[in-house]
Enzyme design. Structure first.
Site, PDB file in Angstrom:
ATOM      1  N   SER A  12      16.264  24.398   7.053  1.00 12.20           N
ATOM      2  CA  SER A  12      15.154  23.630   7.618  1.00 12.20           C
ATOM      3  C   SER A  12      14.721  24.247   8.935  1.00 12.20           C
ATOM      4  O   SER A  12      15.522  24.343   9.876  1.00 12.20           O
ATOM      5  CB  SER A  12      15.578  22.180   7.851  1.00 12.20           C
ATOM      6  OG  SER A  12      14.613  21.522   8.655  1.00 12.20           O
ATOM      7  N   HIS A  37      12.617  25.419   4.072  1.00  5.12           N
ATOM      8  CA  HIS A  37      12.301  23.987   4.041  1.00  5.12           C
ATOM      9  C   HIS A  37      11.540  23.599   5.301  1.00  5.12           C
ATOM     10  O   HIS A  37      11.980  23.871   6.421  1.00  5.12           O
ATOM     11  CB  HIS A  37      13.600  23.183   3.945  1.00  5.12           C
ATOM     12  CG  HIS A  37      13.419  21.718   3.712  1.00  5.12           C
ATOM     13  ND1 HIS A  37      13.170  21.189   2.469  1.00  5.12           N
ATOM     14  CD2 HIS A  37      13.442  20.663   4.572  1.00  5.12           C
ATOM     15  CE1 HIS A  37      13.072  19.866   2.565  1.00  5.12           C
ATOM     16  NE2 HIS A  37      13.219  19.531   3.832  1.00  5.12           N
ATOM     17  N   ASP A  39       9.998  20.484   7.343  1.00  3.85           N
ATOM     18  CA  ASP A  39      10.024  19.036   7.514  1.00  3.85           C
ATOM     19  C   ASP A  39       8.799  18.577   8.291  1.00  3.85           C
ATOM     20  O   ASP A  39       8.682  18.820   9.494  1.00  3.85           O
ATOM     21  CB  ASP A  39      11.292  18.621   8.266  1.00  3.85           C
ATOM     22  CG  ASP A  39      12.536  18.677   7.407  1.00  3.85           C
ATOM     23  OD1 ASP A  39      12.512  18.077   6.316  1.00  3.85           O
ATOM     24  OD2 ASP A  39      13.524  19.306   7.811  1.00  3.85           O
ATOM     25  N   MET A  41       6.663  15.642   9.859  1.00  7.99           N
ATOM     26  CA  MET A  41       6.840  14.268  10.341  1.00  7.99           C
ATOM     27  C   MET A  41       5.628  13.853  11.170  1.00  7.99           C
ATOM     28  O   MET A  41       5.042  14.668  11.882  1.00  7.99           O
ATOM     29  CB  MET A  41       8.106  14.170  11.188  1.00  7.99           C
ATOM     30  CG  MET A  41       9.360  14.666  10.498  1.00  7.99           C
ATOM     31  SD  MET A  41      10.807  14.462  11.547  1.00  7.99           S
ATOM     32  CE  MET A  41      12.031  15.387  10.608  1.00  7.99           C
ATOM     33  N   HIS A  70       8.319  19.149   2.873  1.00  8.46           N
ATOM     34  CA  HIS A  70       8.795  17.775   2.744  1.00  8.46           C
ATOM     35  C   HIS A  70       7.955  16.887   3.657  1.00  8.46           C
ATOM     36  O   HIS A  70       8.075  16.951   4.881  1.00  8.46           O
ATOM     37  CB  HIS A  70      10.278  17.733   3.144  1.00  8.46           C
ATOM     38  CG  HIS A  70      10.893  16.370   3.114  1.00  8.46           C
ATOM     39  ND1 HIS A  70      12.130  16.121   3.655  1.00  8.46           N
ATOM     40  CD2 HIS A  70      10.455  15.186   2.614  1.00  8.46           C
ATOM     41  CE1 HIS A  70      12.432  14.846   3.490  1.00  8.46           C
ATOM     42  NE2 HIS A  70      11.416  14.257   2.870  1.00  8.46           N
ATOM     43  N   MET A  72       7.205  13.709   5.381  1.00  3.32           N
ATOM     44  CA  MET A  72       7.693  12.413   5.866  1.00  3.32           C
ATOM     45  C   MET A  72       6.545  11.775   6.636  1.00  3.32           C
ATOM     46  O   MET A  72       6.594  11.619   7.860  1.00  3.32           O
ATOM     47  CB  MET A  72       8.941  12.610   6.722  1.00  3.32           C
ATOM     48  CG  MET A  72      10.160  12.967   5.902  1.00  3.32           C
ATOM     49  SD  MET A  72      11.569  13.503   6.882  1.00  3.32           S
ATOM     50  CE  MET A  72      11.196  15.265   6.991  1.00  3.32           C
ATOM     51  N   MET A 141      17.738  11.759   0.550  1.00  2.68           N
ATOM     52  CA  MET A 141      17.998  11.777   1.989  1.00  2.68           C
ATOM     53  C   MET A 141      19.420  11.278   2.243  1.00  2.68           C
ATOM     54  O   MET A 141      19.760  10.142   1.903  1.00  2.68           O
ATOM     55  CB  MET A 141      16.994  10.883   2.727  1.00  2.68           C
ATOM     56  CG  MET A 141      15.555  11.335   2.644  1.00  2.68           C
ATOM     57  SD  MET A 141      15.270  13.003   3.303  1.00  2.68           S
ATOM     58  CE  MET A 141      15.882  12.837   4.995  1.00  2.68           C
ATOM     59  N   GLY A 146      13.863  11.667  10.146  1.00  4.41           N
ATOM     60  CA  GLY A 146      13.219  11.614  11.446  1.00  4.41           C
ATOM     61  C   GLY A 146      13.781  12.586  12.459  1.00  4.41           C
ATOM     62  O   GLY A 146      13.062  13.049  13.337  1.00  4.41           O
ATOM     63  N   GLY A 149      20.327  17.015  12.797  1.00  6.46           N
ATOM     64  CA  GLY A 149      21.641  16.890  13.418  1.00  6.46           C
ATOM     65  C   GLY A 149      22.344  15.560  13.226  1.00  6.46           C
ATOM     66  O   GLY A 149      23.301  15.261  13.941  1.00  6.46           O
ATOM     67  N   ASP A 177      19.049  16.456   1.604  1.00  9.39           N
ATOM     68  CA  ASP A 177      18.489  16.702   2.933  1.00  9.39           C
ATOM     69  C   ASP A 177      19.182  15.791   3.939  1.00  9.39           C
ATOM     70  O   ASP A 177      19.003  14.575   3.917  1.00  9.39           O
ATOM     71  CB  ASP A 177      16.982  16.433   2.918  1.00  9.39           C
ATOM     72  CG  ASP A 177      16.287  16.878   4.203  1.00  9.39           C
ATOM     73  OD1 ASP A 177      16.987  17.252   5.166  1.00  9.39           O
ATOM     74  OD2 ASP A 177      15.047  16.846   4.241  1.00  9.39           O
ATOM     75  N   GLY A 178      19.998  16.411   4.814  1.00  7.74           N
ATOM     76  CA  GLY A 178      20.634  15.654   5.879  1.00  7.74           C
ATOM     77  C   GLY A 178      22.137  15.816   5.938  1.00  7.74           C
ATOM     78  O   GLY A 178      22.837  15.471   5.000  1.00  7.74           O
ATOM     79  N   GLY A 179      22.607  16.387   7.032  1.00  2.00           N
ATOM     80  CA  GLY A 179      24.046  16.472   7.253  1.00  2.00           C
ATOM     81  C   GLY A 179      24.781  17.421   6.336  1.00  2.00           C
ATOM     82  O   GLY A 179      26.002  17.308   6.165  1.00  2.00           O
ATOM     83  N   GLY A 199      19.914  22.398   8.383  1.00  6.74           N
ATOM     84  CA  GLY A 199      19.222  22.811   9.598  1.00  6.74           C
ATOM     85  C   GLY A 199      20.176  23.394  10.606  1.00  6.74           C
ATOM     86  O   GLY A 199      20.407  24.602  10.655  1.00  6.74           O
ATOM     87  N   SER A 200      20.783  22.530  11.399  1.00  2.43           N
ATOM     88  CA  SER A 200      21.693  22.998  12.443  1.00  2.43           C
ATOM     89  C   SER A 200      22.872  23.772  11.868  1.00  2.43           C
ATOM     90  O   SER A 200      23.371  24.717  12.488  1.00  2.43           O
ATOM     91  CB  SER A 200      22.187  21.813  13.280  1.00  2.43           C
ATOM     92  OG  SER A 200      22.693  20.773  12.460  1.00  2.43           O
TER      93      SER A 200
END
Length: 227
Positions: A12, A37, A39, A41, A70, A72, A141, A146, A149, A177-179, A199-200
């Protein structure tokens, strides 16, 4: 863009250096990223503001593979054509973002992109059981959308398993997507996911001038996923 269920790593760019997006996209692909990816927003559907179609159009020449966008945002429909023209290969909209997700998915395919549908952590897999014949990707998700990290929400692994059973033989990707990191990747891969947004966990420790850690991080997530 052929279909297969091999693990695909989709970094991401929310975690990239915003002043060097083009170079960052080239760097992550050179280091083994399968998709890029993006994101998007709007500060309304989610509590953050990121990029629009102009940013996607600007980075598109720097991406050789799949640009996975994506959305959002709410409303979604007025912006589909803009992101398609900007070069999005996949456009994903949230089932929660409006009252007419079926129409939205029709519009995405009508604009020439692959259609994705995303589910927030509080939305059950059954919310899309009547949509599976018109989507190319389901995004689960595993954090509340939003911000980057955030901590992985483990209850979503069962949702991935449910979706995999619902999808059956249909050529539909399951994206997480996420963590995502080497600890959580094997959990969702075993449940049936094949696209891992990180991402991170990808960008940590590297930079445009020193992208080697990107490759190390991508390989670590792929190895942990185990397929």
């Amino acid at each position: 863009m052929g279909f297969d269920r091999s693990i695909k790593i989709a970094p991401s760019i929310l975690s990239a250096d915003f002043a060097n997006f083009g170079a960052e996209c080239e760097a992550i692909e050179a280091q083994g990223a399968d998709w890029v990816h993006v994101d998007v927003m709007d500060g309304h559907f989610v509590p953050n503001i990121t990029f629009g179609p102009a940013t996607c159009a600007a980075i598109r020449p720097h991406i050789k593979g799949v640009m996975d966008v994506h959305l959002m945002i709410a409303p979604v429909d007025p912006y589909i054509e803009g992101f398609a023209k900007a070069g999005a290969d996949i456009i994903t909209a949230h089932v929660e973002a409006g009252p007419h997700i079926h129409r939205t998915l029709q519009a995405i395919r009508g604009a020439g992109a692959k259609a994705g549908v995303a589910l927030n952590p509080g939305t059950p897999a059954t919310a899309i059981d009547t949509l599976l014949d018109m989507v190319d990707l389901v995004c689960v998700m595993t954090v509340n959308p939003g911000f980057g990290g955030q901590k992985f929400i483990h209850s979503q692994v069962d949702k991935v398993r449910d979706l995999r059973a619902m999808i059956g033989d249909r050529p539909i990707h399951i994206e997480i997507d996420g963590g995502v990191d080497p600890t959580t990747a094997p959990l969702v891969a075993a449940a049936g996911a094949d696209v891992l947004v990180a991402g991170s966990a990808v960008f940590r420790g590297g930079s445009v001038t020193d992208p080697t850690p990107y490759g190390e991080n991508i390989r670590a997530i792929r190895a942990a996923a185990g397929r």
